[in-house]
Design an enzyme around this catalytic site. Sequence first.
Site, PDB file in Angstrom:
ATOM      1  N   ARG A 101     -63.341  39.423 -21.274  1.00 18.14           N
ATOM      2  CA  ARG A 101     -63.492  38.345 -20.286  1.00 18.14           C
ATOM      3  C   ARG A 101     -64.886  37.817 -20.528  1.00 18.14           C
ATOM      4  NH1 ARG A 101     -64.813  34.506 -17.680  1.00 18.14           N
ATOM      5  NH2 ARG A 101     -64.268  34.061 -15.497  1.00 18.14           N
ATOM      6  N   HIS A 104     -70.040  35.250 -18.115  1.00 14.00           N
ATOM      7  CA  HIS A 104     -69.936  34.160 -17.140  1.00 14.00           C
ATOM      8  C   HIS A 104     -70.641  34.543 -15.845  1.00 14.00           C
ATOM      9  CE1 HIS A 104     -66.867  36.935 -15.696  1.00 14.00           C
ATOM     10  NE2 HIS A 104     -66.854  36.292 -14.536  1.00 14.00           N
ATOM     11  N   HIS A 106     -70.566  33.204 -11.326  1.00 14.48           N
ATOM     12  CA  HIS A 106     -69.919  32.345 -10.326  1.00 14.48           C
ATOM     13  C   HIS A 106     -70.669  32.431  -9.006  1.00 14.48           C
ATOM     14  CE1 HIS A 106     -67.975  36.267  -9.914  1.00 14.48           C
ATOM     15  NE2 HIS A 106     -67.451  36.112 -11.105  1.00 14.48           N
ATOM     16  N   GLU A 110     -68.265  39.393  -6.712  1.00 18.69           N
ATOM     17  CA  GLU A 110     -67.025  39.918  -7.308  1.00 18.69           C
ATOM     18  C   GLU A 110     -66.922  41.416  -7.080  1.00 18.69           C
ATOM     19  OE1 GLU A 110     -66.182  38.712 -11.372  1.00 18.69           O
ATOM     20  OE2 GLU A 110     -65.737  40.774 -11.947  1.00 18.69           O
ATOM     21  N   HIS A 149     -72.192  38.389 -15.937  1.00 14.90           N
ATOM     22  CA  HIS A 149     -71.538  39.647 -16.295  1.00 14.90           C
ATOM     23  C   HIS A 149     -70.434  39.429 -17.322  1.00 14.90           C
ATOM     24  CE1 HIS A 149     -69.579  37.914 -12.728  1.00 14.90           C
ATOM     25  NE2 HIS A 149     -68.454  38.366 -13.233  1.00 14.90           N
ATOM     26  N   GLU A 171     -60.625  31.449 -10.476  1.00 18.66           N
ATOM     27  CA  GLU A 171     -60.988  32.082 -11.744  1.00 18.66           C
ATOM     28  C   GLU A 171     -61.143  31.037 -12.854  1.00 18.66           C
ATOM     29  OE1 GLU A 171     -61.863  35.072 -12.419  1.00 18.66           O
ATOM     30  OE2 GLU A 171     -61.672  35.045 -14.590  1.00 18.66           O
TER      31      GLU A 171
HETATM   32 MN    MN Z   1     -66.554  37.360 -12.721  1.00 16.05          MN
END
Ligand code: MN
Length: 392
Positions: A101, A104, A106, A110, A149, A171
Amino acid sequence: MSPTPQDSAVELNGGEPQPIRGDEGATILGPHNRPLQLANPDLLVPPDTDSGTLPNLKYSFDAAHNRLLSGGWAREVTVRELPVATELAGVNMRLKPGGVRELHWHKEAEWAYMIAGRARITAVDAEGRSFIDDVGVGDLWYFPAGIPHSLQGLEEGCEFLLVFDDGGFSENETFLLTDWFRRTPRDVLAKNFGVPEAAFAEIPIDVDRDRYIFPAPLPPALDEDRVPSPAGAVPETFSHRMLAQEPIRVAGGNARVTDSSNFPVSKTIAAARVEVEPGGLRELHWHPNTDEWQYYLSGRGRMTVFASSGKARTFDYQAGDVGYVPFAMGHYVENTGDEPLCFLEMFRSDRFADISLNQWLALTPPELVRAHLNLDPQTIAALSKDKPLIVR
Ligand code: MN
Ligand code: MN
């Protein structure tokens, strides 16, 4: 064998689920969807205590749009799928072995629970302190809002649940590393990193070719992968072994509670992992601080939510379902299947808090309780001054 939700509807109406309860209701003559009827017997034939109008409090990840990528997949249940769920949103994600993943960040914090397999997770905080760990089944992680992360599937790959402290989260709208690189003029990148523009000739520039979830070689052992920071490691770890916590064992099952008291960095999401034995009941209770966002891991259950003003509605849940309880509304969760019912309760709060109906009444003057409910003295004496949590 205790009755399953299917049995209760089927037995009631001679082999076919039909909306009939005693003298009320009638057979369905028109189109219908039998698997949906069997999964929702308390919608088809509600208990006669249900009354009034409530918002929908159930959504299955199996009814959610999935995004398939070379390194795995991701699907989400947010306020768009379940409009009542304004406080928290969830993502169910799968990473193949080595699947990444993308790096990124946000705007939302999370929180995560590992459902299967193992992952390597990394982060760096605003003071330049680094974090890296491997997480397995029953482990949690928590990244505060804005902290960059990454996640990567290890040898066996993995699947996990992510929970974000805003129901409007998506997402598909996170800040991606490759997206930023291709939205920045090359000469600015060269100046920023102090290298020639040619150094960026190979970065992915095709806008349709998101990295997002992509395959990569498996990382080396954890200690070899660690990048020491001059500022040291993050002062509060971003990971937590929830399943390693000694559970609270009670008559009808067990529970583990994780919030900022035992996972200090998790300041905006508190959680409980609850196992209810067949025939058991997560007791009648409510939460005095916030809404509840549930994720069902295994088994079958039903929940009635009491909304005051004579309103209550019952929903059935199974593995992969999301349940929701608006702030302060009373509820129970009953195991209606033959296997243990296991689910997660999440709250947008620094602490887990619930009020037990049983304990409240036990700690109230008995004559006052009797004046309300006309209970006999033996029933009042049987009330529990300790919180039962799960009964059977
Ligand atoms: Mn995340
Ligand atoms: Mn609850």
